[in-house]
Design a protein around this motif. Sequence first.
Motif, PDB file in Angstrom:
ATOM      1  N   VAL A 339       0.853  -1.198   0.000  1.00 49.58           N
ATOM      2  CA  VAL A 339       0.000   0.000   0.000  1.00 49.58           C
ATOM      3  C   VAL A 339       0.882   1.239   0.000  1.00 49.58           C
ATOM      4  CG1 VAL A 339      -1.878   1.218   1.151  1.00 49.58           C
ATOM      5  CG2 VAL A 339      -1.725  -1.284   1.320  1.00 49.58           C
ATOM      6  N   GLY A 340       0.907   1.927  -1.140  1.00 48.59           N
ATOM      7  CA  GLY A 340       1.684   3.164  -1.268  1.00 48.59           C
ATOM      8  C   GLY A 340       0.847   4.344  -0.813  1.00 48.59           C
ATOM      9  N   ASN A 341       1.342   5.065   0.183  1.00 45.48           N
ATOM     10  CA  ASN A 341       0.575   6.167   0.771  1.00 45.48           C
ATOM     11  C   ASN A 341       1.116   7.524   0.322  1.00 45.48           C
ATOM     12  OD1 ASN A 341      -1.343   7.393   2.416  1.00 45.48           O
ATOM     13  ND2 ASN A 341      -0.069   7.305   4.241  1.00 45.48           N
ATOM     14  N   LYS A 342       0.273   8.549   0.508  1.00 48.66           N
ATOM     15  CA  LYS A 342       0.610   9.959   0.234  1.00 48.66           C
ATOM     16  C   LYS A 342       0.770  10.224  -1.261  1.00 48.66           C
ATOM     17  CE  LYS A 342       2.863  10.168   4.765  1.00 48.66           C
ATOM     18  NZ  LYS A 342       4.039  10.579   5.569  1.00 48.66           N
ATOM     19  N   THR A 343      -0.199   9.711  -2.021  1.00 49.58           N
ATOM     20  CA  THR A 343      -0.190   9.970  -3.474  1.00 49.58           C
ATOM     21  C   THR A 343      -0.327  11.456  -3.767  1.00 49.58           C
ATOM     22  OG1 THR A 343      -2.584   9.523  -3.486  1.00 49.58           O
ATOM     23  CG2 THR A 343      -1.132   7.719  -4.141  1.00 49.58           C
ATOM     24  N   ASP A 344      -0.940  12.192  -2.852  1.00 47.17           N
ATOM     25  CA  ASP A 344      -1.117  13.632  -3.056  1.00 47.17           C
ATOM     26  C   ASP A 344       0.207  14.383  -3.002  1.00 47.17           C
ATOM     27  OD1 ASP A 344      -1.237  12.728  -0.348  1.00 47.17           O
ATOM     28  OD2 ASP A 344      -1.753  14.758   0.286  1.00 47.17           O
ATOM     29  N   LEU A 345       1.233  13.756  -2.432  1.00 44.64           N
ATOM     30  CA  LEU A 345       2.548  14.393  -2.327  1.00 44.64           C
ATOM     31  C   LEU A 345       3.581  13.779  -3.263  1.00 44.64           C
ATOM     32  CD1 LEU A 345       2.774  14.637   1.585  1.00 44.64           C
ATOM     33  CD2 LEU A 345       1.936  16.378  -0.025  1.00 44.64           C
ATOM     34  N   ALA A 346       3.258  12.681  -3.906  1.00 51.93           N
ATOM     35  CA  ALA A 346       4.227  11.953  -4.732  1.00 51.93           C
ATOM     36  C   ALA A 346       4.268  12.507  -6.158  1.00 51.93           C
ATOM     37  CB  ALA A 346       3.872  10.471  -4.765  1.00 51.93           C
ATOM     38  N   LEU A 347       5.439  12.381  -6.769  1.00 51.45           N
ATOM     39  CA  LEU A 347       5.602  12.799  -8.160  1.00 51.45           C
ATOM     40  C   LEU A 347       4.983  11.757  -9.085  1.00 51.45           C
ATOM     41  CD1 LEU A 347       9.337  13.974  -8.020  1.00 51.45           C
ATOM     42  CD2 LEU A 347       7.285  15.427  -7.979  1.00 51.45           C
ATOM     43  N   ALA A 348       4.540  12.185 -10.256  1.00 48.63           N
ATOM     44  CA  ALA A 348       3.900  11.291 -11.207  1.00 48.63           C
ATOM     45  C   ALA A 348       4.846  10.190 -11.658  1.00 48.63           C
ATOM     46  CB  ALA A 348       3.396  12.082 -12.415  1.00 48.63           C
ATOM     47  N   GLU A 349       6.136  10.538 -11.851  1.00 45.75           N
ATOM     48  CA  GLU A 349       7.094   9.524 -12.303  1.00 45.75           C
ATOM     49  C   GLU A 349       7.360   8.477 -11.209  1.00 45.75           C
ATOM     50  OE1 GLU A 349       9.594  13.399 -11.751  1.00 45.75           O
ATOM     51  OE2 GLU A 349       7.590  12.817 -12.476  1.00 45.75           O
ATOM     52  N   THR A 350       7.250   8.887  -9.939  1.00 47.52           N
ATOM     53  CA  THR A 350       7.408   7.937  -8.830  1.00 47.52           C
ATOM     54  C   THR A 350       6.269   6.929  -8.840  1.00 47.52           C
ATOM     55  OG1 THR A 350       8.521   9.600  -7.464  1.00 47.52           O
ATOM     56  CG2 THR A 350       7.583   7.691  -6.331  1.00 47.52           C
ATOM     57  N   ILE A 351       5.061   7.423  -9.026  1.00 48.27           N
ATOM     58  CA  ILE A 351       3.892   6.539  -9.064  1.00 48.27           C
ATOM     59  C   ILE A 351       4.010   5.559 -10.216  1.00 48.27           C
ATOM     60  CG2 ILE A 351       1.398   6.493  -9.490  1.00 48.27           C
ATOM     61  CD1 ILE A 351       1.195   9.089  -7.882  1.00 48.27           C
ATOM     62  N   ARG A 352       4.444   6.057 -11.399  1.00 51.58           N
ATOM     63  CA  ARG A 352       4.605   5.169 -12.566  1.00 51.58           C
ATOM     64  C   ARG A 352       5.661   4.106 -12.295  1.00 51.58           C
ATOM     65  NH1 ARG A 352       3.882   9.961 -15.593  1.00 51.58           N
ATOM     66  NH2 ARG A 352       6.140  10.262 -15.743  1.00 51.58           N
ATOM     67  N   ALA A 353       6.744   4.484 -11.601  1.00 50.24           N
ATOM     68  CA  ALA A 353       7.809   3.525 -11.298  1.00 50.24           C
ATOM     69  C   ALA A 353       7.289   2.384 -10.421  1.00 50.24           C
ATOM     70  CB  ALA A 353       8.973   4.243 -10.609  1.00 50.24           C
ATOM     71  N   PHE A 354       6.464   2.710  -9.434  1.00 51.63           N
ATOM     72  CA  PHE A 354       5.896   1.668  -8.567  1.00 51.63           C
ATOM     73  C   PHE A 354       4.905   0.788  -9.339  1.00 51.63           C
ATOM     74  CE2 PHE A 354       7.581   4.021  -4.947  1.00 51.63           C
ATOM     75  CZ  PHE A 354       7.906   2.985  -4.076  1.00 51.63           C
ATOM     76  N   GLU A 355       4.103   1.405 -10.175  1.00 49.70           N
ATOM     77  CA  GLU A 355       3.128   0.634 -10.953  1.00 49.70           C
ATOM     78  C   GLU A 355       3.840  -0.348 -11.889  1.00 49.70           C
ATOM     79  OE1 GLU A 355      -0.628   3.759 -11.157  1.00 49.70           O
ATOM     80  OE2 GLU A 355       0.929   3.823 -12.701  1.00 49.70           O
ATOM     81  N   GLN A 356       4.939   0.090 -12.479  1.00 49.44           N
ATOM     82  CA  GLN A 356       5.700  -0.789 -13.369  1.00 49.44           C
ATOM     83  C   GLN A 356       6.390  -1.903 -12.582  1.00 49.44           C
ATOM     84  OE1 GLN A 356       8.359   1.823 -15.468  1.00 49.44           O
ATOM     85  NE2 GLN A 356       6.728   2.721 -16.746  1.00 49.44           N
ATOM     86  N   ALA A 357       6.939  -1.577 -11.410  1.00 49.41           N
ATOM     87  CA  ALA A 357       7.671  -2.568 -10.611  1.00 49.41           C
ATOM     88  C   ALA A 357       6.761  -3.658 -10.072  1.00 49.41           C
ATOM     89  CB  ALA A 357       8.394  -1.866  -9.459  1.00 49.41           C
ATOM     90  N   PHE A 358       5.530  -3.281  -9.709  1.00 51.57           N
ATOM     91  CA  PHE A 358       4.615  -4.255  -9.124  1.00 51.57           C
ATOM     92  C   PHE A 358       3.642  -4.841 -10.145  1.00 51.57           C
ATOM     93  CE2 PHE A 358       6.125  -2.271  -5.291  1.00 51.57           C
ATOM     94  CZ  PHE A 358       5.979  -3.235  -4.297  1.00 51.57           C
ATOM     95  N   GLY A 359       3.680  -4.298 -11.365  1.00 54.26           N
ATOM     96  CA  GLY A 359       2.709  -4.724 -12.366  1.00 54.26           C
ATOM     97  C   GLY A 359       2.740  -6.204 -12.668  1.00 54.26           C
ATOM     98  N   ALA A 360       3.941  -6.782 -12.744  1.00 55.57           N
ATOM     99  CA  ALA A 360       4.061  -8.197 -13.110  1.00 55.57           C
ATOM    100  C   ALA A 360       4.266  -9.090 -11.890  1.00 55.57           C
ATOM    101  CB  ALA A 360       5.231  -8.373 -14.074  1.00 55.57           C
ATOM    102  N   GLY A 361       4.276  -8.498 -10.681  1.00 55.76           N
ATOM    103  CA  GLY A 361       4.538  -9.278  -9.471  1.00 55.76           C
ATOM    104  C   GLY A 361       3.293  -9.934  -8.910  1.00 55.76           C
ATOM    105  N   GLN A 362       3.503 -10.765  -7.887  1.00 53.07           N
ATOM    106  CA  GLN A 362       2.392 -11.470  -7.253  1.00 53.07           C
ATOM    107  C   GLN A 362       1.737 -10.641  -6.156  1.00 53.07           C
ATOM    108  OE1 GLN A 362       4.012 -15.176  -5.886  1.00 53.07           O
ATOM    109  NE2 GLN A 362       3.904 -16.124  -7.899  1.00 53.07           N
ATOM    110  N   THR A 363       2.445  -9.612  -5.665  1.00 47.13           N
ATOM    111  CA  THR A 363       1.895  -8.784  -4.595  1.00 47.13           C
ATOM    112  C   THR A 363       1.088  -7.628  -5.182  1.00 47.13           C
ATOM    113  OG1 THR A 363       3.803  -9.292  -3.193  1.00 47.13           O
ATOM    114  CG2 THR A 363       2.456  -7.391  -2.575  1.00 47.13           C
ATOM    115  N   PRO A 364      -0.203  -7.560  -4.890  1.00 49.71           N
ATOM    116  CA  PRO A 364      -1.012  -6.452  -5.414  1.00 49.71           C
ATOM    117  C   PRO A 364      -0.547  -5.117  -4.837  1.00 49.71           C
ATOM    118  CG  PRO A 364      -2.403  -8.245  -4.588  1.00 49.71           C
ATOM    119  CD  PRO A 364      -1.014  -8.529  -4.132  1.00 49.71           C
ATOM    120  N   LEU A 365      -0.636  -4.070  -5.643  1.00 52.23           N
ATOM    121  CA  LEU A 365      -0.253  -2.731  -5.225  1.00 52.23           C
ATOM    122  C   LEU A 365      -1.490  -1.840  -5.193  1.00 52.23           C
ATOM    123  CD1 LEU A 365       1.929  -0.496  -4.687  1.00 52.23           C
ATOM    124  CD2 LEU A 365       1.937  -0.143  -7.184  1.00 52.23           C
TER     125      LEU A 365
END
Length: 468
Positions: A339-365
């Motif tokens: 669970v990634g928190n504080k999306t209101d403070l995070a940069l767009a590229e940071t959010i994309r990096a997490f989505e890409q890293a967890f996209g193919a994994g077994q742990t839901p993000l």
Amino acid sequence: MVQTIFSDTIVALSTPPGAGALAVVRLSGPAAVVITAAVFSKKSLTQAAGHTLHYGTLRDPDTGEIIDEVVVALYRAPRSFTREDVVEISCHGSDYVVRQVLALLLRHGARLAEAGEFTKRAFLNGAMDLAQAEAVADLIAADSALSHKVALNQLRGGFSQELRDLRARLVQFAALLELELDFGEEDVEFADRTGLARLLAEVRGVVLGLLRSFELGNVIKNGITAVIAGRPNAGKSTLLNALLREERAIVSAIPGTTRDFIEDEVSIDGLRFRFVDTAGLRDNPADEVEAIGVQRTRQRVKQAAMLLYLFDLSELAPAEVQAEMQELTAGLDLPVLAVGNKTDLALAETIRAFEQAFGAGQTPLVLLSAGQNQGLETLQAALVAQVRGSALENTASATIVTNVRHARALETAAAHLAAVQTGLDTGRGTELLAADLRHALAALGEITGEISSEDLLTSIFTQFCIGK
């Protein structure tokens, strides 16, 4: 027709105590109708048929004072909950009125019921077996759709029927083994050892399956424990408050505010979750108290049914989060949500990096802002999806063991069945085989009450409320 075995008549308030629109006072026993008729305005009640309603007043015959206007529901034995004559008096829900009604009925021959005595009478009079009686308490306590389904299935006798089928199959072989003992001097075998081995394998499989279901049943009955863990200041307390919709935990910008775990329950889509807010995880705690809190967090994770690993999107890289989750759950078979928190403070590229890293994994993000109440619906949906996709949901309509007493009896039965199997494999004597089989049958019989003691019944029914 089942004959009742009680000569006295009991009475109790069957609705929760406290002021309300209505209250229901219940009587059960051979004099239930006569006692009610003595204080009820319609004396014809003694001649009335069962399953009928009667409107009138309750009056103290000694003073002529009217206590209340009531509706009397009449149930004749054996077509009642207890299989005795039962009267349910619906009166106004004033504490004073209820006390007056109870006092009036007690003066005319009833006695106050003990805890669970109505259900105990239902069991002893053959209306239900012991497992079904215990399911009554579970149904009353059910506070989620899943716990309701399981309790209702047991109340309807699904679990009991499965146990009766198992016992019936074993009893036949047990009888043949006992017969062999009667003809011990003639050295004959009436029980086919090969057939018994096949049956044992089948029955043991069912018993072990029921035992495995207890882990799920315990979760259903007591709630799905979801631990919220992560580094200090990740927003764990804020998330707990947001999920509960109340200020349950102290929220502060100072790291290490939460020193011990805080927990509370909430129902989401018919499932009961118990969320646990824990002390922040860091390698160098500020003091001894925080160090103890960190240790307790790790211990609580080991006891959890699910882990919500919460992290601040602006502080960690995806690889760091994955490494921390892996370290925390090493050796545990535990569903995890990242669970990634504080999306209101995070940069767009940071959010994309997490989505890409967890996209193919077994742990839901799940990405959210607990402080802004953004993304909570997504988290709730992910929590429900984790449960719906597990064995927990798939077995909701099957037989699930939720009672500790049942689980212990099944463990005893499984141990004795294993001993019978060992005896068959090693050529053990008939007397020992028969003894182990008798113990297994007794353990199964204890669950449904076919074999019970007064101490056991007292222990079970005293946990019920008075009016049930």
